[in-house]
Write a protein that holds these residues in place. Structure first.
Motif, PDB file in Angstrom:
ATOM      1  N   MET A 233       0.829  -1.200   0.000  1.00 17.11           N
ATOM      2  CA  MET A 233       0.000   0.000   0.000  1.00 17.11           C
ATOM      3  C   MET A 233       0.866   1.255   0.000  1.00 17.11           C
ATOM      4  SD  MET A 233      -3.246  -1.010   2.416  1.00 17.11           S
ATOM      5  CE  MET A 233      -4.306   0.233   1.689  1.00 17.11           C
ATOM      6  N   ASN A 234       1.949   1.234   0.750  1.00 26.45           N
ATOM      7  CA  ASN A 234       2.860   2.376   0.760  1.00 26.45           C
ATOM      8  C   ASN A 234       3.521   2.567  -0.598  1.00 26.45           C
ATOM      9  OD1 ASN A 234       2.420   3.148   3.423  1.00 26.45           O
ATOM     10  ND2 ASN A 234       4.012   1.793   4.230  1.00 26.45           N
ATOM     11  N   ASN A 235       3.915   1.463  -1.234  1.00 23.13           N
ATOM     12  CA  ASN A 235       4.527   1.548  -2.557  1.00 23.13           C
ATOM     13  C   ASN A 235       3.557   2.148  -3.577  1.00 23.13           C
ATOM     14  OD1 ASN A 235       6.922   0.430  -1.656  1.00 23.13           O
ATOM     15  ND2 ASN A 235       6.411  -1.647  -2.309  1.00 23.13           N
ATOM     16  N   ALA A 236       2.302   1.710  -3.521  1.00 25.87           N
ATOM     17  CA  ALA A 236       1.296   2.240  -4.444  1.00 25.87           C
ATOM     18  C   ALA A 236       1.054   3.724  -4.188  1.00 25.87           C
ATOM     19  CB  ALA A 236      -0.005   1.456  -4.300  1.00 25.87           C
ATOM     20  N   THR A 237       0.955   4.096  -2.915  1.00 23.54           N
ATOM     21  CA  THR A 237       0.746   5.498  -2.564  1.00 23.54           C
ATOM     22  C   THR A 237       1.889   6.371  -3.072  1.00 23.54           C
ATOM     23  OG1 THR A 237      -0.617   5.046  -0.619  1.00 23.54           O
ATOM     24  CG2 THR A 237       0.594   7.122  -0.637  1.00 23.54           C
ATOM     25  N   ASN A 238       3.114   5.927  -2.853  1.00 23.10           N
ATOM     26  CA  ASN A 238       4.275   6.709  -3.289  1.00 23.10           C
ATOM     27  C   ASN A 238       4.331   6.847  -4.805  1.00 23.10           C
ATOM     28  OD1 ASN A 238       5.165   7.137  -0.663  1.00 23.10           O
ATOM     29  ND2 ASN A 238       6.431   5.280  -0.643  1.00 23.10           N
ATOM     30  N   PHE A 239       3.973   5.776  -5.510  1.00 21.06           N
ATOM     31  CA  PHE A 239       3.962   5.811  -6.976  1.00 21.06           C
ATOM     32  C   PHE A 239       2.949   6.836  -7.478  1.00 21.06           C
ATOM     33  CE2 PHE A 239       2.163   4.400 -11.023  1.00 21.06           C
ATOM     34  CZ  PHE A 239       3.297   4.223 -11.800  1.00 21.06           C
ATOM     35  N   ILE A 240       1.730   6.744  -6.962  1.00 20.35           N
ATOM     36  CA  ILE A 240       0.655   7.624  -7.425  1.00 20.35           C
ATOM     37  C   ILE A 240       0.930   9.072  -7.026  1.00 20.35           C
ATOM     38  CG2 ILE A 240      -1.807   8.149  -7.094  1.00 20.35           C
ATOM     39  CD1 ILE A 240      -2.043   4.964  -6.852  1.00 20.35           C
ATOM     40  N   LYS A 241       1.485   9.273  -5.855  1.00 23.99           N
ATOM     41  CA  LYS A 241       1.862  10.612  -5.392  1.00 23.99           C
ATOM     42  C   LYS A 241       2.927  11.211  -6.302  1.00 23.99           C
ATOM     43  CE  LYS A 241       3.595  12.946  -1.200  1.00 23.99           C
ATOM     44  NZ  LYS A 241       4.941  13.375  -1.646  1.00 23.99           N
ATOM     45  N   THR A 242       3.913  10.405  -6.681  1.00 30.60           N
ATOM     46  CA  THR A 242       4.986  10.883  -7.553  1.00 30.60           C
ATOM     47  C   THR A 242       4.456  11.295  -8.918  1.00 30.60           C
ATOM     48  OG1 THR A 242       6.624   9.493  -6.437  1.00 30.60           O
ATOM     49  CG2 THR A 242       7.170  10.262  -8.649  1.00 30.60           C
ATOM     50  N   ILE A 243       3.577  10.481  -9.496  1.00 24.15           N
ATOM     51  CA  ILE A 243       2.986  10.816 -10.797  1.00 24.15           C
ATOM     52  C   ILE A 243       2.258  12.153 -10.719  1.00 24.15           C
ATOM     53  CG2 ILE A 243       1.216  10.167 -12.487  1.00 24.15           C
ATOM     54  CD1 ILE A 243       3.671   8.452 -12.738  1.00 24.15           C
ATOM     55  N   TYR A 244       1.483  12.331  -9.649  1.00 24.38           N
ATOM     56  CA  TYR A 244       0.716  13.571  -9.518  1.00 24.38           C
ATOM     57  C   TYR A 244       1.625  14.780  -9.312  1.00 24.38           C
ATOM     58  CZ  TYR A 244      -2.518  17.110  -7.874  1.00 24.38           C
ATOM     59  OH  TYR A 244      -3.225  18.270  -7.732  1.00 24.38           O
ATOM     60  N   GLU A 245       2.635  14.626  -8.476  1.00 24.37           N
ATOM     61  CA  GLU A 245       3.500  15.764  -8.190  1.00 24.37           C
ATOM     62  C   GLU A 245       4.385  16.136  -9.373  1.00 24.37           C
ATOM     63  OE1 GLU A 245       5.567  14.767  -4.592  1.00 24.37           O
ATOM     64  OE2 GLU A 245       3.888  15.392  -3.312  1.00 24.37           O
ATOM     65  N   ARG A 246       4.717  15.157 -10.211  1.00 20.63           N
ATOM     66  CA  ARG A 246       5.545  15.433 -11.383  1.00 20.63           C
ATOM     67  C   ARG A 246       4.726  15.934 -12.571  1.00 20.63           C
ATOM     68  NH1 ARG A 246      10.764  16.236 -11.589  1.00 20.63           N
ATOM     69  NH2 ARG A 246      11.010  15.121 -13.547  1.00 20.63           N
ATOM     70  N   GLN A 247       3.547  15.333 -12.766  1.00 21.18           N
ATOM     71  CA  GLN A 247       2.771  15.629 -13.969  1.00 21.18           C
ATOM     72  C   GLN A 247       1.517  16.458 -13.708  1.00 21.18           C
ATOM     73  OE1 GLN A 247       2.129  11.648 -15.681  1.00 21.18           O
ATOM     74  NE2 GLN A 247       3.815  12.064 -17.077  1.00 21.18           N
ATOM     75  N   GLY A 248       1.099  16.525 -12.449  1.00 22.65           N
ATOM     76  CA  GLY A 248      -0.129  17.255 -12.147  1.00 22.65           C
ATOM     77  C   GLY A 248      -1.377  16.546 -12.629  1.00 22.65           C
ATOM     78  N   GLN A 249      -1.270  15.232 -12.845  1.00 25.53           N
ATOM     79  CA  GLN A 249      -2.404  14.437 -13.325  1.00 25.53           C
ATOM     80  C   GLN A 249      -2.732  13.354 -12.315  1.00 25.53           C
ATOM     81  OE1 GLN A 249      -0.608  13.282 -17.097  1.00 25.53           O
ATOM     82  NE2 GLN A 249      -1.886  14.757 -18.187  1.00 25.53           N
ATOM     83  N   LYS A 250      -4.005  13.244 -12.007  1.00 28.35           N
ATOM     84  CA  LYS A 250      -4.441  12.258 -11.023  1.00 28.35           C
ATOM     85  C   LYS A 250      -4.665  10.895 -11.673  1.00 28.35           C
ATOM     86  CE  LYS A 250      -6.577  15.382  -7.671  1.00 28.35           C
ATOM     87  NZ  LYS A 250      -5.602  15.076  -6.604  1.00 28.35           N
ATOM     88  N   ILE A 251      -4.396   9.862 -10.922  1.00 36.60           N
ATOM     89  CA  ILE A 251      -4.694   8.496 -11.333  1.00 36.60           C
ATOM     90  C   ILE A 251      -5.990   8.068 -10.663  1.00 36.60           C
ATOM     91  CG2 ILE A 251      -3.911   6.079 -11.234  1.00 36.60           C
ATOM     92  CD1 ILE A 251      -1.040   7.122 -11.254  1.00 36.60           C
ATOM     93  N   ALA A 252      -6.866   7.429 -11.423  1.00 41.23           N
ATOM     94  CA  ALA A 252      -8.130   6.891 -10.899  1.00 41.23           C
ATOM     95  C   ALA A 252      -9.068   7.976 -10.391  1.00 41.23           C
ATOM     96  CB  ALA A 252      -7.871   5.852  -9.812  1.00 41.23           C
ATOM     97  N   CYS A 253      -9.045   9.128 -11.042  1.00 40.85           N
ATOM     98  CA  CYS A 253     -10.017  10.179 -10.722  1.00 40.85           C
ATOM     99  C   CYS A 253     -11.310   9.830 -11.453  1.00 40.85           C
ATOM    100  CB  CYS A 253      -9.494  11.539 -11.155  1.00 40.85           C
ATOM    101  SG  CYS A 253     -10.645  12.891 -10.838  1.00 40.85           S
ATOM    102  N   LEU A 254     -12.285   9.310 -10.722  1.00 42.24           N
ATOM    103  CA  LEU A 254     -13.510   8.788 -11.344  1.00 42.24           C
ATOM    104  C   LEU A 254     -14.263   9.862 -12.119  1.00 42.24           C
ATOM    105  CD1 LEU A 254     -14.839   6.576  -8.405  1.00 42.24           C
ATOM    106  CD2 LEU A 254     -13.293   5.930 -10.265  1.00 42.24           C
TER     107      LEU A 254
END
Length: 291
Positions: A233-254
Motif C-alpha cells: 500500500m505504501n509503494n502504491a501510494t508513493n507511486f501515485i503521489k509521484t505521478i501527480y507531483e511530477r505531472q499534475g495528473q491524477k490516477i483513478a479520478c472517477l
C-alpha cells in the motif's frame, strides 16, 4: 460487458487497521482504494458494475459511491457473508450478469500505464467476439507469491500454477479477468478446493483446457499493484503521489474518467467539483477549462 468488483474478505494481513474498516476503503494517496479498480472498469467502458462485499462493509461502499448515477454509470451491491473463493462472485452475481459477458477485478488491484486502455479494449473485444477468457500477465521479481503462467516453446500459455515453489516463468496472473457468459456455469460446476473455496485458477484451467484462453502480457511502462500488505500500500501510494507531483495528473479520478468518456456533461462535472471544497475540487474545475 458488465463488471464485478470483489471487495470482501477480512483483510487480516492489515490488522489492526482493518478490524474496523474494509481494506478497500483505506486511502491510497488521495482517494479510497476502491476508486482504483472502479476506474479500471470505467476505462474499459464498462458502465454496469456490481460491488460484492461483507455485510458490515457493503453499507459503507453504498454511502461512498451510491448508485453511480453522478458518474453516469450504474452501481449495485451484493453481500458475501463469508469468503467462498473468487469464483463465487459469478454465482453470487448470476442475476446481475444475466446473459452478458463479465469482467471481474479484485478490489485491491491497481493498474496504470500508457497502454492500459488499449489492453482493456482488446480484452473486452476478444472475450465478446471470440468467446474466450482473457487474462493479463505481469512480470514480477518473486513469482512464487502469485498464480504463474507457464509457456510452451512458441510462447503460448500451457499451464497456470498457483504459488509454485519452482515457477515456470516470472509472469504472474493479475487480478483482472474477462470472461464470456459461460463462466457462470463453469463456476457452478467447480469442486471446492482443500480450503473449501471456489478457486479462480480452476476456472481459468477449464478455459485453458478448452483452448479458450487468451493471455495478454503487460510490458514495461505498465504498473500493477496488489495491495495486500502495508508495504504494498505504501509503494502504491508513493507511486501515485509521484505521478501527480511530477505531472499534475491524477490516477483513478472517477469524475475525470466519466467526463472524458462523456458519461457526464460539463455541468455535471462542475456540480461534482463543487462537492469538494479543496484541492480535489479545484482539480475537477480545471478539467472543465481544459475541455
Amino acid at each position: 460487458m458488465k463488471g464485478i468488483i470483489l471487495a470482501g474478505g477480512h483483510g487480516t494481513r492489515l490488522y489492526p487497521i482493518t478490524k474496523v474498516v474494509s481494506k478497500q476503503l483505506l486511502p491510497i494517496f488521495d482517494k479510497p482504494l476502491i476508486f482504483y479498480p472502479l476506474s479500471t472498469l470505467m476505462l474499459a467502458s464498462i458502465k454496469e458494475i456490481l460491488i460484492i462485499s461483507t455485510p458490515q462493509d457493503t453499507p459503507r461502499f453504498e454511502k461512498l459511491l451510491g448508485n453511480g448515477k453522478k458518474l453516469g454509470i450504474s452501481i449495485s451491491y451484493a453481500v458475501q457473508n463469508s469468503p467462498k473463493g473468487l469464483a463465487d462472485a459469478f454465482i453470487l452475481g448470476k442475476k446481475f450478469i444475466g446473459d452478458d459477458d463479465v469482467c471481474l477485478i479484485l478490489g485491491d488491484n491497481i493498474f496504470f500505464g500508457n497502454e492500459l486502455i488499449k489492453i482493456l479494449r482488446s480484452s473486452v473485444n476478444i472475450s465478446q467476439n471470440q468467446r474466450k477468457a482473457v487474462l493479463l500477465g505481469y512480470h514480477v521479481k518473486y513469482p512464487q507469491k502469485y498464480g504463474v503462467f507457464g509457456f510452451d516453446d512458441d510462447g503460448n500459455v500451457n499451464s497456470i500454477i498457483e504459488k509454485p515453489s519452482k515457477p515456470l516463468s516470472n509472469y504472474a496472473v493479475v487480478g483482472l479477468y474477462f470472461y464470456p457468459n459461460d463462466v457462470i456455469n463453469i463456476s457452478k460446476n467447480l469442486t471446492p478446493s482443500n480450503r473449501g473455496e471456489l478457486e479462480i485458477t480452476d476456472v481459468n484451467k477449464v478455459f485453458l483446457e478448452k483452448g479458450k484462453l487468451d493471455v495478454k502480457l503487460m510490458g514495461r511502462g505498465n504498473a500493477w499493484f496488489d495491495t495486500g500488505s502495508y508495504e504494498d500500500m505504501n509503494n502504491a501510494t508513493n507511486f501515485i503521489k509521484t505521478i501527480y507531483e511530477r505531472q499534475g495528473q491524477k490516477i483513478a479520478c472517477l469524475e475525470e474518467i466519466a467526463f472524458n468518456k462523456s458519461f457526464i456533461t460539463n455541468e455535471e462535472l462542475e456540480d461534482l467539483a463543487n462537492e469538494y471544497p479543496n484541492e480535489y475540487g479545484d482539480y475537477l474545475k480545471s478539467l472543465i477549462k481544459i475541455k
